[in-house]
Scaffold this active site. Sequence first.
Site, mmCIF file in Angstrom:
data_model
loop_
_atom_site.group_PDB
_atom_site.id
_atom_site.type_symbol
_atom_site.label_atom_id
_atom_site.label_comp_id
_atom_site.label_asym_id
_atom_site.label_seq_id
_atom_site.Cartn_x
_atom_site.Cartn_y
_atom_site.Cartn_z
ATOM 1 N N LYS A 242 0.841 -1.201 0.000
ATOM 2 C CA LYS A 242 0.000 0.000 0.000
ATOM 3 C C LYS A 242 0.879 1.255 0.000
ATOM 4 O O LYS A 242 0.620 2.208 -0.751
ATOM 5 C CB LYS A 242 -0.933 -0.005 1.223
ATOM 6 C CG LYS A 242 -2.035 -1.070 1.139
ATOM 7 C CD LYS A 242 -2.819 -1.220 2.440
ATOM 8 C CE LYS A 242 -3.824 -2.377 2.331
ATOM 9 N NZ LYS A 242 -4.611 -2.588 3.559
ATOM 10 N N GLN B 238 -4.192 -1.548 9.832
ATOM 11 C CA GLN B 238 -4.217 -2.859 9.188
ATOM 12 C C GLN B 238 -4.777 -3.915 10.150
ATOM 13 O O GLN B 238 -4.396 -3.980 11.317
ATOM 14 C CB GLN B 238 -2.799 -3.254 8.728
ATOM 15 C CG GLN B 238 -2.725 -4.528 7.907
ATOM 16 C CD GLN B 238 -3.417 -4.439 6.553
ATOM 17 O OE1 GLN B 238 -3.559 -3.370 5.978
ATOM 18 N NE2 GLN B 238 -3.875 -5.578 6.042
ATOM 19 N N ASP C 230 -10.588 3.254 4.697
ATOM 20 C CA ASP C 230 -10.965 1.833 4.624
ATOM 21 C C ASP C 230 -12.489 1.656 4.639
ATOM 22 O O ASP C 230 -12.988 0.575 4.332
ATOM 23 C CB ASP C 230 -10.386 1.074 5.832
ATOM 24 C CG ASP C 230 -9.208 0.186 5.458
ATOM 25 O OD1 ASP C 230 -9.112 -0.200 4.286
ATOM 26 O OD2 ASP C 230 -8.403 -0.116 6.360
HETATM 27 N N1 GUN Z 1 -6.930 -6.757 6.426
HETATM 28 C C1 GUN Z 1 -7.416 -7.446 5.361
HETATM 29 N N2 GUN Z 1 -7.981 -6.601 4.481
HETATM 30 C C2 GUN Z 1 -7.854 -5.364 4.991
HETATM 31 C C3 GUN Z 1 -8.237 -4.073 4.527
HETATM 32 O O1 GUN Z 1 -8.835 -3.884 3.475
HETATM 33 N N3 GUN Z 1 -7.910 -3.037 5.343
HETATM 34 C C4 GUN Z 1 -7.269 -3.210 6.516
HETATM 35 N N4 GUN Z 1 -7.013 -2.134 7.251
HETATM 36 N N5 GUN Z 1 -6.915 -4.390 6.981
HETATM 37 C C5 GUN Z 1 -7.193 -5.463 6.206
#
Ligand code: GUN
Length: 291
Positions: free
Chosen positions: A52, A96, A119
Amino acid sequence: MILLDGKKTSADIKEEIALEVAELKRNEQKVPHLAAIIVGNNGASVTYVNAKVKACERVGFESTLIRLPENISEEDLLNEIEVLNVDNDIDGFIVQLPLPDHIDEQKVLMAVDPDKDVDGFHPTNVGKMALNLPTFISATPFGILELLERYNIETSGKNVVVIGRSHIVGSPMSILLSQKRKVGNATVTLTHSRTKNLSQITREADIIIAALGIPEFLKADMVKQDAVIIDVGITRLADASKKSGYRLVGDVAFNEVAEKASHITPVPGGVGPMTIAMLLKNTLLANKRRA
Ligand code: GUN
């Protein structure tokens, strides 16, 4: 069979975003700034967060990665979130998931300022999404909508079967595809571990979204001829022949299902890269809203 190429599509989206960032720079406006918090050293999570941050750099965003120890207290984590909430330079940030067991995930997600919640996990934003109001749509369902749109796959009036009811994918996906929106207007069935006669249901589907996290769960005999198959699974299976020591496997038995499908996403290179592109898109949106 047409391969739904998430890698190529996400590259196209990132190019579009990079053009917008260049325009912001030309006009001496603030470029988007995404921050990511990661707690602990979970291998998959570290890989995703690094991807990311790298994607931010590629499109010209600013990025900040905050790595916190596995044993951080809930209170200290909430304080870190508050610092980002009030930092005017940060347009959006993510925490995350998953978090260590001693931390209340819901409490953490609710601490994020909804205007910076790129998110789309805050209850305010989930509520807006469910009401079809402007908000941040979570990256994975948003990426699937975008993939369906860019490949001109008709959803209106189609039977969609979603397998899996997670808050991140299955649940929002089922809501979004049933809504009156450009990619939507489908008749959606949300199935899960307690569903009876699942194969009977999936065999009626024009579009199947597999998001249950069981490798190669969806087999060819569960799929009707010419169905569209979206595979959200990414399980790491040990594989000594790979340099990394593992290979990524989706929720779909790809080879056998691909023979019947009209369109199918590969793993890797399908939904995964789309998720990152849509997170960038949400961050750009957050930046525009704040400007
Ligand atoms: N863990 C798995 N998918 C995601 C996501 O889209 N965002 C975040 N913050 N954690 C994740």
